[in-house]
Design an enzyme around this catalytic site. Sequence first.
Site, PDB file in Angstrom:
ATOM      1  N   CYS A 148       0.831  -1.212   0.000  1.00 38.60           N
ATOM      2  CA  CYS A 148       0.000   0.000   0.000  1.00 38.60           C
ATOM      3  C   CYS A 148       0.863   1.258   0.000  1.00 38.60           C
ATOM      4  CB  CYS A 148      -0.940  -0.033   1.208  1.00 38.60           C
ATOM      5  SG  CYS A 148      -0.149  -0.558   2.754  1.00 38.60           S
TER       6      CYS A 148
HETATM    7  N1  LIG Z   1      -4.749  -4.060   4.817  1.00 39.52           N
HETATM    8  C1  LIG Z   1      -4.159  -3.366   3.843  1.00 39.52           C
HETATM    9  O1  LIG Z   1      -4.402  -2.162   3.656  1.00 39.52           O
HETATM   10  C2  LIG Z   1      -3.158  -4.029   2.943  1.00 39.52           C
HETATM   11  C3  LIG Z   1      -2.780  -5.333   3.102  1.00 39.52           C
HETATM   12  N2  LIG Z   1      -1.856  -5.873   2.258  1.00 39.52           N
HETATM   13  C4  LIG Z   1      -1.447  -7.250   2.406  1.00 39.52           C
HETATM   14  O2  LIG Z   1      -2.548  -8.078   2.048  1.00 39.52           O
HETATM   15  C5  LIG Z   1      -2.556  -9.260   2.843  1.00 39.52           C
HETATM   16  C6  LIG Z   1      -3.899  -9.337   3.585  1.00 39.52           C
HETATM   17  O3  LIG Z   1      -3.999  -8.199   4.435  1.00 39.52           O
HETATM   18  P1  LIG Z   1      -5.240  -7.940   5.380  1.00 39.52           P
HETATM   19  O4  LIG Z   1      -6.476  -8.354   4.700  1.00 39.52           O
HETATM   20  O5  LIG Z   1      -5.103  -6.575   5.894  1.00 39.52           O
HETATM   21  O6  LIG Z   1      -4.930  -8.971   6.555  1.00 39.52           O
HETATM   22  P2  LIG Z   1      -5.918  -9.568   7.649  1.00 39.52           P
HETATM   23  O7  LIG Z   1      -5.085  -9.869   8.826  1.00 39.52           O
HETATM   24  O8  LIG Z   1      -7.081  -8.667   7.808  1.00 39.52           O
HETATM   25  O9  LIG Z   1      -6.429 -10.924   6.974  1.00 39.52           O
HETATM   26  C7  LIG Z   1      -5.575 -11.944   6.596  1.00 39.52           C
HETATM   27  C8  LIG Z   1      -6.388 -13.206   6.388  1.00 39.52           C
HETATM   28  O10 LIG Z   1      -5.477 -14.259   6.048  1.00 39.52           O
HETATM   29  C9  LIG Z   1      -6.032 -15.477   6.457  1.00 39.52           C
HETATM   30  N3  LIG Z   1      -4.979 -16.401   6.927  1.00 39.52           N
HETATM   31  C10 LIG Z   1      -4.195 -16.267   8.018  1.00 39.52           C
HETATM   32  N4  LIG Z   1      -3.361 -17.314   8.116  1.00 39.52           N
HETATM   33  C11 LIG Z   1      -3.635 -18.122   7.070  1.00 39.52           C
HETATM   34  C12 LIG Z   1      -3.115 -19.372   6.627  1.00 39.52           C
HETATM   35  N5  LIG Z   1      -2.133 -20.001   7.270  1.00 39.52           N
HETATM   36  N6  LIG Z   1      -3.627 -19.918   5.489  1.00 39.52           N
HETATM   37  C13 LIG Z   1      -4.603 -19.288   4.803  1.00 39.52           C
HETATM   38  N7  LIG Z   1      -5.161 -18.117   5.189  1.00 39.52           N
HETATM   39  C14 LIG Z   1      -4.675 -17.543   6.299  1.00 39.52           C
HETATM   40  C15 LIG Z   1      -6.964 -15.186   7.614  1.00 39.52           C
HETATM   41  O11 LIG Z   1      -8.196 -15.810   7.326  1.00 39.52           O
HETATM   42  P3  LIG Z   1      -8.743 -17.083   8.132  1.00 39.52           P
HETATM   43  O12 LIG Z   1      -8.387 -16.854   9.557  1.00 39.52           O
HETATM   44  O13 LIG Z   1     -10.194 -17.054   7.859  1.00 39.52           O
HETATM   45  O14 LIG Z   1      -8.062 -18.272   7.529  1.00 39.52           O
HETATM   46  C16 LIG Z   1      -7.119 -13.681   7.624  1.00 39.52           C
HETATM   47  O15 LIG Z   1      -8.453 -13.270   7.596  1.00 39.52           O
HETATM   48  C17 LIG Z   1      -1.359  -9.138   3.790  1.00 39.52           C
HETATM   49  O16 LIG Z   1      -0.268  -9.799   3.246  1.00 39.52           O
HETATM   50  C18 LIG Z   1      -1.110  -7.643   3.839  1.00 39.52           C
HETATM   51  O17 LIG Z   1       0.192  -7.350   4.159  1.00 39.52           O
HETATM   52  C19 LIG Z   1      -1.339  -5.193   1.206  1.00 39.52           C
HETATM   53  C20 LIG Z   1      -1.696  -3.904   0.981  1.00 39.52           C
HETATM   54  C21 LIG Z   1      -2.609  -3.191   1.867  1.00 39.52           C
HETATM   55  C1  LIG Z   2      -1.003   0.586   8.955  1.00 35.68           C
HETATM   56  C2  LIG Z   2      -0.155  -0.646   8.876  1.00 35.68           C
HETATM   57  O1  LIG Z   2       0.186  -1.252   9.877  1.00 35.68           O
HETATM   58  N1  LIG Z   2       0.204  -1.039   7.670  1.00 35.68           N
HETATM   59  C3  LIG Z   2       1.008  -2.203   7.466  1.00 35.68           C
HETATM   60  C4  LIG Z   2       0.998  -2.541   6.016  1.00 35.68           C
HETATM   61  C5  LIG Z   2       1.277  -4.007   5.901  1.00 35.68           C
HETATM   62  C6  LIG Z   2       1.432  -4.527   4.564  1.00 35.68           C
HETATM   63  O2  LIG Z   2       0.776  -4.149   3.629  1.00 35.68           O
HETATM   64  O3  LIG Z   2       2.352  -5.465   4.520  1.00 35.68           O
HETATM   65  P1  LIG Z   2       3.101  -6.125   3.280  1.00 35.68           P
HETATM   66  O4  LIG Z   2       2.829  -5.207   2.107  1.00 35.68           O
HETATM   67  O5  LIG Z   2       4.518  -6.098   3.668  1.00 35.68           O
HETATM   68  O6  LIG Z   2       2.509  -7.456   3.094  1.00 35.68           O
HETATM   69  C7  LIG Z   2       2.448  -1.983   7.937  1.00 35.68           C
HETATM   70  O7  LIG Z   2       2.875  -0.844   8.023  1.00 35.68           O
HETATM   71  O8  LIG Z   2       3.162  -2.979   8.158  1.00 35.68           O
END
Ligand SMILES: NC(=O)C1=CN([C@@H]2O[C@H](COP(=O)(O)OP(=O)(O)OC[C@H]3O[C@@H](n4cnc5c(N)ncnc54)[C@H](OP(=O)(O)O)[C@@H]3O)[C@@H](O)[C@H]2O)C=CC1
Ligand SMILES: CC(=O)N[C@@H](CCC(=O)OP(=O)(O)O)C(=O)O
Length: 344
Positions: A148
């Site tokens: 992000c």
């Molecule tokens: N939030 C953001 O703004 C952004 C996030 N990202 C990246 O996107 C990804 C998702 O982020 P976000 O949605 O915020 O994370 P969350 O923590 O909200 O959700 C991650 C999901 O991954 C699932 N999970 C966890 N462990 C496992 C496993 N071993 N196998 C399969 N599924 C699993 C869980 O679902 P369940 O428990 O149902 O299995 C959980 O709901 C991350 O890598 C993050 O860094 C990238 C850009 C921006």
């Molecule tokens: C607000 C906040 O905590 N943001 C996260 C974004 C995590 C993320 O997007 O992680 P990867 O792209 O490395 O998977 C952080 O700063 O670590």
Amino acid sequence: MKAAIIGTTGYGGVELIRILHTHPTINIHSVHTTREEVPVWNEYPHLYNIIENKLEKINVAKIAEESDIVFFATPSGVSSKLVEEFSHTNIKMVDLSGDLRLRNTEDYKTWYKKEPVQAELINKFVYGLTEWNRGEIEKAKWISNPGCYPTATLLGLAPAVKEKIIKTDSIIIDAKSGISGAGRSPSRDTMLAEMNENFKIYKVNKHQHIPEIEQQLLDWNSDIKPITFSTHLLPINRGIMSTIYVSLKEEYTTSSIHELYEEAYKNHPFVRVRPLGHFPTIKEVSGSNYCDIGVDVDERTGRLTIISVIDNLMKGAAGQAVQNANIMSGLHETAGLNFLPLYP
Ligand SMILES: NC(=O)C1=CN([C@@H]2O[C@H](COP(=O)(O)OP(=O)(O)OC[C@H]3O[C@@H](n4cnc5c(N)ncnc54)[C@H](OP(=O)(O)O)[C@@H]3O)[C@@H](O)[C@H]2O)C=CC1
Ligand SMILES: CC(=O)N[C@@H](CCC(=O)OP(=O)(O)O)C(=O)O
């Protein structure tokens, strides 16, 4: 076209549902969890009576057989394992985590403190910074979606860095994110009582997005020196503002820089360069796939200030993931993404 979502119960996953629910071509076929197999609305009641799917356990062979594309909205360290398993199938993949972004596996070990995927697999993933990698994305089958903060920051820096108008050791990035960026798992740092009416810096000089930003900047200009990159938590749900300071090599006016930015993004529907003297706010892109950019030259200091805002869950994650999936599948890049920002 059928899509599977893994990591559905997280914020990236539920944002994928919001987009794909009305997508003209890509349909949600299955949604997955590692936990209980319950209807999605049990986890997200706002989807009651709308999304009929039940969460299912992850069965790699079944997903690959039934769907055309799989989105991994899963944490780093988890995506790498899923990608290895799916790499033996024919399915298209878009990964939202940081696992497939860094070509140098030592960098991944240093910054993510986890074991990297094998380099051979990483090299088969195309970095999905859509506006600057479209040609590769069109040919790709596997996409590594940018982080992000890197999305907001790189879109803000690209025209100036590629045009080589800045002093290469002068990049300072002051970035702020809403708390949904930290995902849905509860943590002390993101609790209401900790964050409400507060503003925090975190991961000072240690943020895992530093090598990702530097890797792309070096691809554009091999003289670029290490950056200073600070991240802060804002007491809001969504959105990122990246305020970037760079020293200019020569004297430029704001209007000449503005022209450069307008020219760079004139054919890109999701990047809006604001008119001279106008600067975007986070709210003005919230809920949409836009990245809005404002520029200004401080003629006293010879520094250029660039302000770049995105919604972390849209252009910073699920939105850009769908934009890339569209391009990779020969669809128009805006398909399913024509959301107006949610204002106020
Ligand atoms: N939030 C953001 O703004 C952004 C996030 N990202 C990246 O996107 C990804 C998702 O982020 P976000 O949605 O915020 O994370 P969350 O923590 O909200 O959700 C991650 C999901 O991954 C699932 N999970 C966890 N462990 C496992 C496993 N071993 N196998 C399969 N599924 C699993 C869980 O679902 P369940 O428990 O149902 O299995 C959980 O709901 C991350 O890598 C993050 O860094 C990238 C850009 C921006
Ligand atoms: C607000 C906040 O905590 N943001 C996260 C974004 C995590 C993320 O997007 O992680 P990867 O792209 O490395 O998977 C952080 O700063 O670590």
